[in-house]
Design a protein around this motif. Structure first.
Motif, PDB file in Angstrom:
ATOM      1  N   ALA A 444       0.816  -1.216   0.000  1.00 24.09           N
ATOM      2  CA  ALA A 444       0.000   0.000   0.000  1.00 24.09           C
ATOM      3  C   ALA A 444       0.849   1.265   0.000  1.00 24.09           C
ATOM      4  N   LYS A 445       2.122   1.131   0.421  1.00 22.18           N
ATOM      5  CA  LYS A 445       2.983   2.320   0.389  1.00 22.18           C
ATOM      6  C   LYS A 445       3.511   2.560  -1.021  1.00 22.18           C
ATOM      7  N   LEU A 446       3.546   1.508  -1.829  1.00 22.82           N
ATOM      8  CA  LEU A 446       4.153   1.619  -3.157  1.00 22.82           C
ATOM      9  C   LEU A 446       3.481   2.670  -4.054  1.00 22.82           C
ATOM     10  N   PRO A 447       2.134   2.754  -4.101  1.00 16.39           N
ATOM     11  CA  PRO A 447       1.524   3.795  -4.938  1.00 16.39           C
ATOM     12  C   PRO A 447       1.956   5.200  -4.527  1.00 16.39           C
ATOM     13  N   VAL A 448       2.158   5.406  -3.216  1.00 13.26           N
ATOM     14  CA  VAL A 448       2.603   6.726  -2.752  1.00 13.26           C
ATOM     15  C   VAL A 448       4.008   6.989  -3.272  1.00 13.26           C
ATOM     16  N   TYR A 449       4.888   5.964  -3.130  1.00 17.32           N
ATOM     17  CA  TYR A 449       6.255   6.121  -3.626  1.00 17.32           C
ATOM     18  C   TYR A 449       6.235   6.409  -5.124  1.00 17.32           C
ATOM     19  N   SER A 450       5.453   5.610  -5.865  1.00 16.64           N
ATOM     20  CA  SER A 450       5.547   5.775  -7.320  1.00 16.64           C
ATOM     21  C   SER A 450       5.016   7.140  -7.741  1.00 16.64           C
ATOM     22  N   LEU A 451       4.009   7.652  -7.043  1.00 19.43           N
ATOM     23  CA  LEU A 451       3.513   8.998  -7.330  1.00 19.43           C
ATOM     24  C   LEU A 451       4.622  10.035  -7.167  1.00 19.43           C
ATOM     25  N   LEU A 452       5.288   9.985  -6.012  1.00 19.82           N
ATOM     26  CA  LEU A 452       6.288  11.013  -5.721  1.00 19.82           C
ATOM     27  C   LEU A 452       7.571  10.813  -6.542  1.00 19.82           C
ATOM     28  N   ILE A 453       7.916   9.541  -6.774  1.00 18.22           N
ATOM     29  CA  ILE A 453       9.116   9.282  -7.574  1.00 18.22           C
ATOM     30  C   ILE A 453       8.882   9.752  -9.009  1.00 18.22           C
ATOM     31  N   ALA A 454       7.681   9.456  -9.549  1.00 17.32           N
ATOM     32  CA  ALA A 454       7.381   9.881 -10.918  1.00 17.32           C
ATOM     33  C   ALA A 454       7.411  11.401 -11.022  1.00 17.32           C
ATOM     34  N   ALA A 455       7.003  12.082  -9.964  1.00 17.69           N
ATOM     35  CA  ALA A 455       6.956  13.546 -10.019  1.00 17.69           C
ATOM     36  C   ALA A 455       8.331  14.180  -9.877  1.00 17.69           C
ATOM     37  N   PHE A 456       9.189  13.615  -9.046  1.00 16.49           N
ATOM     38  CA  PHE A 456      10.426  14.321  -8.704  1.00 16.49           C
ATOM     39  C   PHE A 456      11.715  13.563  -9.012  1.00 16.49           C
ATOM     40  N   PHE A 457      11.622  12.236  -9.187  1.00 12.75           N
ATOM     41  CA  PHE A 457      12.849  11.473  -9.448  1.00 12.75           C
ATOM     42  C   PHE A 457      12.641  10.601 -10.680  1.00 12.75           C
ATOM     43  N   ALA A 458      11.960  11.154 -11.681  1.00 13.81           N
ATOM     44  CA  ALA A 458      11.511  10.357 -12.821  1.00 13.81           C
ATOM     45  C   ALA A 458      12.667   9.664 -13.533  1.00 13.81           C
ATOM     46  N   HIS A 459      13.862  10.274 -13.535  1.00 18.30           N
ATOM     47  CA  HIS A 459      14.978   9.691 -14.269  1.00 18.30           C
ATOM     48  C   HIS A 459      15.662   8.576 -13.485  1.00 18.30           C
ATOM     49  N   ARG A 460      15.287   8.379 -12.212  1.00 20.65           N
ATOM     50  CA  ARG A 460      15.974   7.382 -11.391  1.00 20.65           C
ATOM     51  C   ARG A 460      14.984   6.457 -10.683  1.00 20.65           C
ATOM     52  N   GLN A 461      13.944   5.993 -11.374  1.00 22.40           N
ATOM     53  CA  GLN A 461      12.868   5.272 -10.694  1.00 22.40           C
ATOM     54  C   GLN A 461      13.338   3.976 -10.024  1.00 22.40           C
ATOM     55  N   ALA A 462      13.994   3.093 -10.788  1.00 27.29           N
ATOM     56  CA  ALA A 462      14.400   1.796 -10.243  1.00 27.29           C
ATOM     57  C   ALA A 462      15.377   1.984  -9.087  1.00 27.29           C
ATOM     58  N   GLU A 463      16.353   2.887  -9.275  1.00 27.72           N
ATOM     59  CA  GLU A 463      17.338   3.098  -8.222  1.00 27.72           C
ATOM     60  C   GLU A 463      16.672   3.606  -6.951  1.00 27.72           C
ATOM     61  N   MET A 464      15.684   4.491  -7.123  1.00 25.90           N
ATOM     62  CA  MET A 464      14.998   5.028  -5.948  1.00 25.90           C
ATOM     63  C   MET A 464      14.286   3.915  -5.178  1.00 25.90           C
ATOM     64  N   LEU A 465      13.587   3.051  -5.904  1.00 27.04           N
ATOM     65  CA  LEU A 465      12.853   1.977  -5.219  1.00 27.04           C
ATOM     66  C   LEU A 465      13.808   1.047  -4.479  1.00 27.04           C
ATOM     67  N   PHE A 466      14.943   0.754  -5.114  1.00 28.06           N
ATOM     68  CA  PHE A 466      15.938  -0.105  -4.479  1.00 28.06           C
ATOM     69  C   PHE A 466      16.482   0.573  -3.220  1.00 28.06           C
TER      70      PHE A 466
END
Lengths: 711, 81
Positions: A444-466
């Motif tokens: 359930a936390k993942l949608p929040v992460y993906s929202l914010l990562i897509a908005a501010f860290f779009a070029h580093r998505q996989a690295e951010m999740l890791f």
């Protein structure tokens, strides 16, 4: 009219007790918890020649002392409820250790039937067991069975009913513990003899042995009669001291040694080994599965495989559940007039319960995977492999499963994670694990992460999740260590643990396990969570807009020149409404606290809503930013909006991500922590502990980042 | 007579007989109820990837314990009971 007999099933863990219970009772089972402890209580009904017999499954134990809740529950049941017959399920391939419990049951004196289970396994190990001789030597009926294949079950039931029909008295077995201890026991028993009637039907000798063993439960009972305690306890102390000085060992050690001596004397007569097996198949498997290099690789592959299997298998049913609740909501919406009642039923009840029950298929598959690990014997190996690492943080090898299920590889769920801690026997390590599980990145936390990562860290998505996975492990283990050196300080409980032989699980066993646990989860969603989600709904709906304001909005919406303009105005009205509700006001007043973190009232409302379920954060942010309801799975519009919004930047987004990762566990988890720890204290503690750590971390990130010129 | 060592010092595959369980309390009781007591024959099956805990075979079944728990078990290597 004959009375219904009660048969209690006792036995070691891994002796096949559950298989015997399932074979005897089939699906007619009832699962519950013993009051006050997290020990499961199971009972069911069996049929024997038209007669119904009640079967009670006692917790699996190796002994009958008072040192673990399971043993105490089993012993108190036997003493307090006096079942007509006790069936001790004994693993024939591991006879000596299993008979240790049997001998203690005989010393207590219960009417006993020995179920010599898994005789097939014993045979493949080259062991020949003379069941008749065993029966003669012990003076109790012995029935050979293979419960997994339903062999010997009717004979077992017949033997138990026959014994029950003879209305047996309790006949305590007296074995010698060596002359020194025997003398001491006799001395203590003499004193107890006088007060016998005060102790019901227990034999004075049994009580005397328990007193000398230092059994706290029995000694407490003695203390209830001060005159007796005054006479008895000094004698116990003197006798124990005498034994210690002459034998150089504690009385309970000597008693255990003699019990095993007695057992060895019997097994020598009934077991003959055709050939000596030095390394069996199970040992050879262990050489590979716990190998220095192969072991960890295989473990990682299994965990990764489970994670993928669970999400793959549950994908379709989860969608069905979602569609069902969506359809149900729509149907209610269509039949009821707009208003508070409709909103309550659709958003509060169906939305709230649907949100939790929607996870049920996922949880069922997770439990199924765990049941495979447990029933195959691999779970014990996971603990064996991981123990050295987790011990550093005050956790136990078994903690790893709970942390994984809770989202250790991102995407689990803390509710089954907290439930998975039941395999942990060390109470402090278990509590620390329960409180660590909410740190993991659940689905359930993942949608929040993906929202914010897509908005501010779009070029580093996989690295951010890791990176977020690493951070959650780091924080979780750190938080566990912090608890273990403060509130949960103390010696680690003994690790000493059986590694059961590898076995192929049976489908019947897996299905029953999975069903029981999933049903418990669903019941929870239907009761407690329903109540609180209605409360959350109320906080986000009341008070609505004042009438004149609402009318003003309606006028503007009606006057809108185009459909788009009308939609935009509706969204603006929703934002206005939310701002006025209890949750909205709370969000505003919280800004005093959250200003230093960079969170505005909109983020605060979303976080308040996220307490119901973390994915609500995304939809609430959507309303707060006037975008209408945002589907957590499709939040591109919201991410664009946030990226463009003044006041938002990567630093603030990162601080929010960290806060969401760590702050108060969702409602369902809090309820589950309450259930598993048995007290609201730890559930509320978890809310406070996590929120405080989240606040401090977000503060450090935001202010630290600003000081470094990142914001 | 072979020298007495602790269970920690045994190598995988080695057999030994327990001479003494040098601890009481919860740990000692737990070891005894699992059948680990003086006179018991044991064999080391292996060690976990980080060399701790240790897996042993006794009385026909497998048991694992941590090295710091194995320290309390004094054994005689290779002996017969």
């Amino acid at each position: 009219m004959s009375r219904q007999y009660t048969i209690a099933l006792a036995g070691n863990p891994n002796a096949g007790k559950t298989s015997v219970f399932n074979a005897l009772t089939g699906a007619r089972q009832h699962v519950g918890n013993y009051p006050g402890v997290t020990v499961e209580y199971k009972e069911g009904l069996a049929q024997h020649q038209g007669r119904t017999v009640q079967v009670v499954d006692l917790p699996g134990t190796y002994s009958l002392t008072a040192y673990s809740p399971e043993e105490l529950v089993a012993r108190n049941y036997l003493i307090g409820r006096r079942p007509d017959v006790v069936v001790d399920v004994v693993d024939a391939s591991n006879l000596e250790r299993n008979l240790y419990l049997a001998v203690q049951l005989m010393e207590l004196g219960v009417p006993l039937v020995i179920c010599l289970n898994m005789v097939d396994v014993a045979k493949t190990r080259g062991l020949k067991i003379d069941a008749d001789k065993l029966s003669r030597l012990f003076g109790v009926p012995v029935v050979s069975t293979v419960a997994r294949q339903n062999q010997g079950m009717s004979e077992l039931l017949a033997a138990a009913v026959e014994l029950a029909e003879s209305k047996p008295e309790w006949h305590p077995l007296n074995i010698s513990y060596g002359s020194d201890v025997d003398q001491g026991v006799a001395e203590v028993a003499d004193i107890l003899q006088g007060a016998q009637e005060r102790h019901g039907l227990l034999s004075a000798r049994w009580l005397a042995v328990k007193c000398l063993e230092g059994d706290q439960e029995v000694i407490e009972r003695v203390r209830e009669t001060p005159e007796l305690a005054e006479k008895l306890l000094p004698v116990c102390g003197r006798v124990a001291g005498h034994i210690r000085s002459t034998m150089d060992d504690d009385p309970d050690s000597i008693i255990a040694d003699y019990r095993y001596g007695y057992i060895t004397g019997i097994t020598r007569q009934v077991v003959s080994s055709e050939r000596e097996v030095r390394m069996d198949l199970s040992d050879k498997l262990d050489q590979v599965l716990t190998h220095r290099l192969m072991g960890p690789i295989f473990l990682f592959a299994v965990l990764y495989g489970i994670y993928n299997f669970v999400f793959w298998a549950s994908e379709v049913p989860v969608v069905w559940f979602e569609q069902f609740f969506g359809w149900l909501g729509g149907a209610v919406e269509g039949t009821l007039p707009p208003g508070v009642l409709r909103s309550l039923i659709v958003s509060g009840i169906i939305g709230g319960v649907g949100g939790v029950l929607g996870f049920a298929p996922l949880i069922a598959f997770m439990f199924f995977a765990i049941a495979i690990m447990e029933d195959s014997g691999y779970m014990a190996r996971v603990a064996y492999i991981m123990d050295r690492v987790l011990r550093i943080f005050g956790l136990h090898g078994n903690s790893v499963m709970a942390l994984m299920v809770g989202g250790g590889l991102s995407g689990g769920c803390a509710v089954p994670g907290v439930m998975a801690t039941r395999t942990l026997k060390d109470p402090k390590a278990r509590l620390a694990t329960i409180l660590t599980v909410p740190f993991m990145n659940c689905g359930a936390k993942l949608p929040v992460y993906s929202l914010l990562i897509a908005a501010f860290f779009a070029h580093r998505q996989a690295e951010m999740l890791f990176l977020l996975t690493l951070i959650s492990w780091g924080l979780g283990l750190g938080a566990a260590k912090l608890l273990r050196v403060t509130l949960l300080r103390g010696e680690q409980a003994p690790f000493v643990m059986e590694l059961p032989p590898y076995r192929a699980p049976t489908m019947k066993g897996l299905v029953i396990h999975t069903w029981e646990r999933t049903w418990q989860y669903a019941k929870k969603a239907g009761t407690m969570i329903l109540g609180v989600s209605v409360l959350m709904w109320a906080a986000m709906s009341f008070p609505g807009l004042p009438q004149e304001q609402d009318a003003a909005w309606q006028k503007r919406i009606d006057a809108a020149p185009s459909a788009e303009a009308r939609l935009e105005l509706k969204s603006n009205r929703a934002q206005d409404e939310l701002a006025g509700t209890i949750a909205g006001r709370a969000g505003r007043s919280l800004t005093v606290l959250t200003d230093p973190l960079g969170f505005d009232w909109r983020a605060n409302v979303a976080l308040v809503g996220g307490f119901a379920a973390k994915e609500v954060i995304v939809s609430t942010l959507g309303v707060a930013y006037s975008l209408g309801e945002v589907d957590p799975e499709h939040s591109q519009s919201l991410s664009k909006r946030l990226a463009a919004e003044k006041g938002w930047n990567p630093l603030k987004a990162f601080a929010l991500i960290i806060f969401v990762m760590v702050y108060a566990p969702c409602l369902a988890t809090v309820v589950m922590i309450r259930k598993e720890t048995g007290t609201w204290r730890w559930a509320l503690f978890s809310v406070g502990y996590n929120t405080l750590i989240a606040y401090l971390l977000a503060l450090a990130v935001f202010q630290g980042g600003r000081a470094l010129g990142l914001g | 007579m072979t020298p007495e060592v602790t269970l920690r010092q045994l190598k995988p595959g080695q057999r030994a007989v327990v001479k003494k369980v040098g601890t009481g309390g919860e740990l000692g009781r737990r070891m005894r109820e699992m059948g680990l007591l003086p006179g018991t024959e044991i064999q080391v099956i292996g060690r976990a990837p980080l060399k701790d805990p240790v897996e042993i075979k006794l009385r026909g079944y497998n048991l694992t314990l941590r090295n710091n728990e194995a320290d309390f078990i004094t054994v005689e290597i290779g002996g017969e009971a």
